[in-house]
Design an enzyme around this catalytic site. Sequence first.
Site, PDB file in Angstrom:
ATOM      1  N   CYS A  38       8.037  75.793  17.062  1.00 44.25           N
ATOM      2  CA  CYS A  38       8.688  74.832  16.177  1.00 44.25           C
ATOM      3  C   CYS A  38       7.780  74.452  15.014  1.00 44.25           C
ATOM      4  O   CYS A  38       8.258  74.143  13.918  1.00 44.25           O
ATOM      5  CB  CYS A  38       9.116  73.591  16.952  1.00 44.25           C
ATOM      6  SG  CYS A  38       7.769  72.746  17.812  1.00 44.25           S
TER       7      CYS A  38
ATOM      8  N   HIS B 174       7.071  67.871  19.023  1.00 50.98           N
ATOM      9  CA  HIS B 174       8.097  68.761  18.477  1.00 50.98           C
ATOM     10  C   HIS B 174       8.159  68.578  16.968  1.00 50.98           C
ATOM     11  O   HIS B 174       8.080  67.459  16.464  1.00 50.98           O
ATOM     12  CB  HIS B 174       9.449  68.442  19.107  1.00 50.98           C
ATOM     13  CG  HIS B 174      10.548  69.357  18.662  1.00 50.98           C
ATOM     14  ND1 HIS B 174      10.494  70.730  18.840  1.00 50.98           N
ATOM     15  CD2 HIS B 174      11.735  69.105  18.025  1.00 50.98           C
ATOM     16  CE1 HIS B 174      11.598  71.278  18.346  1.00 50.98           C
ATOM     17  NE2 HIS B 174      12.355  70.321  17.853  1.00 50.98           N
TER      18      HIS B 174
END
Length: 912
Positions: free
Chosen positions: A266, A837
């Site tokens: 990510c 994230h």
Amino acid sequence: MAEAAASPADTAAIDDQEPQREAVPDLESQRRQIENGENGRGRPLQVGESWFLVGQHWYKQWEVYVQGGDQDSSTFPGCINNAELFEDQVNWRLKKELVEGEDYVLLPAAAWHYLVNWYGLEHGQPPIERKVVELPSIHKVEVYPVELVLVQHSDMDTPHTAQFSQTDSVDLVLQTAREQFLVSPQEETRLWIRNAEGSFERLCNTRVTVLDASLKTGQLVVMETRNKDGTWPSVQPHVTSSTLEEEEDFQGQPGICGLTNLGNTCFMNSALQCLSNVPQLTEYFLKNQYVEELNFCNPLGMKGEIAQAYADLVKQAWSGHHRSIVPQMFKTKVGHFASQFLGYQQHDSQELLSFLLDGLHEDLNRVKKKEYVELCDAAGRPDQEVAQEAWQNHKRRNDSVIVDTFHGLFKSTLVCPNCGNVSVTFDPFCYLSVPLPVSHKRVMEVFFVSMDPRRKPEQHRLVVPKKGKISDLCVALAKHTGISPERMMVADVFSHRFYKIYQLEESLSSILDRDDIFIYEVSGRTAVGENSREDVVLPIYLRERTPARDYDSSYYGLMLFGHPLLVSVPRDRLSWDSLYHILLYRLSRYVTRPSSDDEDDGDEKADLEDKDSLPKPGHVTEGSSQDPGLEQAGPSSGVVSGSRAPVDNSPGPSHWPQRARRKHLFTLQTVNSNGTSDRSTFNEDTYAQPYIAIDWEPEMKKRYYDEVEAEGYVKHDCVGYVLKKAPVRLQECIELFTTVETLEKENPWYCPTCKQHQLATKKLDLWMLPETLIIHLKRFSYTKFSREKLDTLVEFPIRDLDFSEFVIKPQNDSAPELYKYDLIAVSNHYGGLRDGHYTTFACNKDSGQWHYFDDSSVSPVTENQIESKAAYVLFYQRQDVVRRLQTQASSSKPPASSACGAPPKSEFMDVN
């Protein structure tokens, strides 16, 4: 220079004519012009000029004719006839392995044209023209060109053979293939070759020659045409066949395309989405401007591979034919050139962005050979002059679309604290890493253990100075408990033992947020008089005997459990019996004392067992000149004594009524600081306190020890308080970036005047800002003892971020847009240090709509959702560039419904 070769039309005209004998010079003149003249056979070869092959048989006949001196001789050679040099009279392919001097002679273009004019060329025969090429250490007429077999990737069964000189560029091969297979100018193509092993290799650099590319006659060259969706036919998509069919029919907004998470990628997806939404950079790749600027020979670059991999990604994302794409090839290229990104560990999006910008710059650097540039100090010259010189020097070595788009200029001022020497330099930058205003306070969670056995341990949340000491922690706790800081001891508890017992002067930075910190209340009475014995604080461990194992060692028969204690004991009561009753009292909240039914009147065996468990030299007797047992040797491991003389003033065993001897619930043993082995040596220093272990038999522990109650604790009211962090403005971070700082000891500056390293003061100022400004918020803080993420909310404007107050270069008042920026993308980081994230907010350059990119998922958002505590890297576009791009877009196509500065009205999806 030699004359140009005759065109086929000229040759045909010559073929149809009879040699005009009256215009032909005499035979001696012919011989001199052809053999020895300025343009004759004897002239040196020049690279690129044309030479012609003439059959050896005809040429020898001509030599006999001119040497005879008789123009009417029967030795007249007639028209030039090279039939013996060709394999056939149809394709006119040259015979193989012809030898100069045996099968043919070579004539320069001028000599060839003389002979054709004088004698003519056999009807229908083509002239055999060849080029002079420069091979390593030699110039040579290339008699046999390289014959390549050209095919299309989509039609491998229809070959086309074409001849190329070894000095021709691979680009000529590509252009020839495009013309042969009727490829339109708008379509993008690339070449592959089949090597000797039968596998295919990319011909990446089309600017090299056929020789340098090692292309051989008969080699298969495959031309591949890019698909409309931005992919290449040779690259197998990482999707199922059903998904592939759906993608083929899909038509969406270009740029609104997710990136599949390959496993902790990510961070890469977030950086790529930000960069993909920088308008001028994306247009540069979509319009194939990068192709002409690929730098394959830069030793600092990646042979053009990173730029080409990124271009492939951009073309797919902006084709409008994909909902999401799999960046597997790009990930592979990144890992190949930057080993830190190999595998599938989590990384920092800003670190990936830094690598990618540098890699793209070097792969697209227009400077093919970097010259040496000496860095010059200002030496009292005007800033304008020094800055211009620094920027020109930078551009002499670094000139690419990345420099054009992202590079700006700092002014760096260093001042020597010793002699006052001032050094001014101007340095380029690619992004700003700005610090966040850091709070000087720190929140720490601790457990307070009171001397009152009836009180459960209390959990407290304390606010202390970030650079404070252990004593500051005690002072903060004292405000909550009313207990004096002098009556506290701080310990780090790990795995049922004391990992460390802290001194008051130690720094709080040595305590990590994840440490379990216990603060114990101890007695505060100090020693009185010369002969008085100070009280001691004993570390107490709890152990349980486990079933005996195959080997004979008490180490393996005892397991630690529960929370350890720090217990104050008056030194004049340091006997095993007194200590037993003191500890029984301290454990009374969760240890039940035996009832009268459990009394044992004179169990001598139990007494013997109890005494046998004590270490030598035996039981303490009053008036003993030396404290036995408890005063055995061993490291005190940070246990405080001396001025910290704790005394237990609480109601203790001496106040209990005298009863008959009861069973001992547990035995006591001196152990080391780990609590795992007995202390067996002695030390005459009676101030060295031992560690004491309370050893339980399993049956006694089960009967008298309440584990649930022992683990119980209460939360103080302060635990419910949340320390609110005030938001900061982005401008405050920039101000902090430009403030004066003193260099650290690890990074001193060498003063040319003092001739030694100095801890100089340093100040950075912004001199020139780029078209696209990247601002990295330094949320991650790393020190020797701690690591933390700052989740401070930074308030940043969506548009009109004004840098005019920060740029010190004399400004153009008539062009304020040169200092104002609009936001175009944000890289977000959610979570902490160990896990997190990354996502992206980005404004589409065509529609002006903001979108939220979460790996393969993309959804529209409103502007008021963009600002959050997760914002990590900000991308700003200068307003004059925004207007320029809008003008270019409106002139080339119908205007978009909106721009990033004016969001359209539509349905939006909330971002959780």
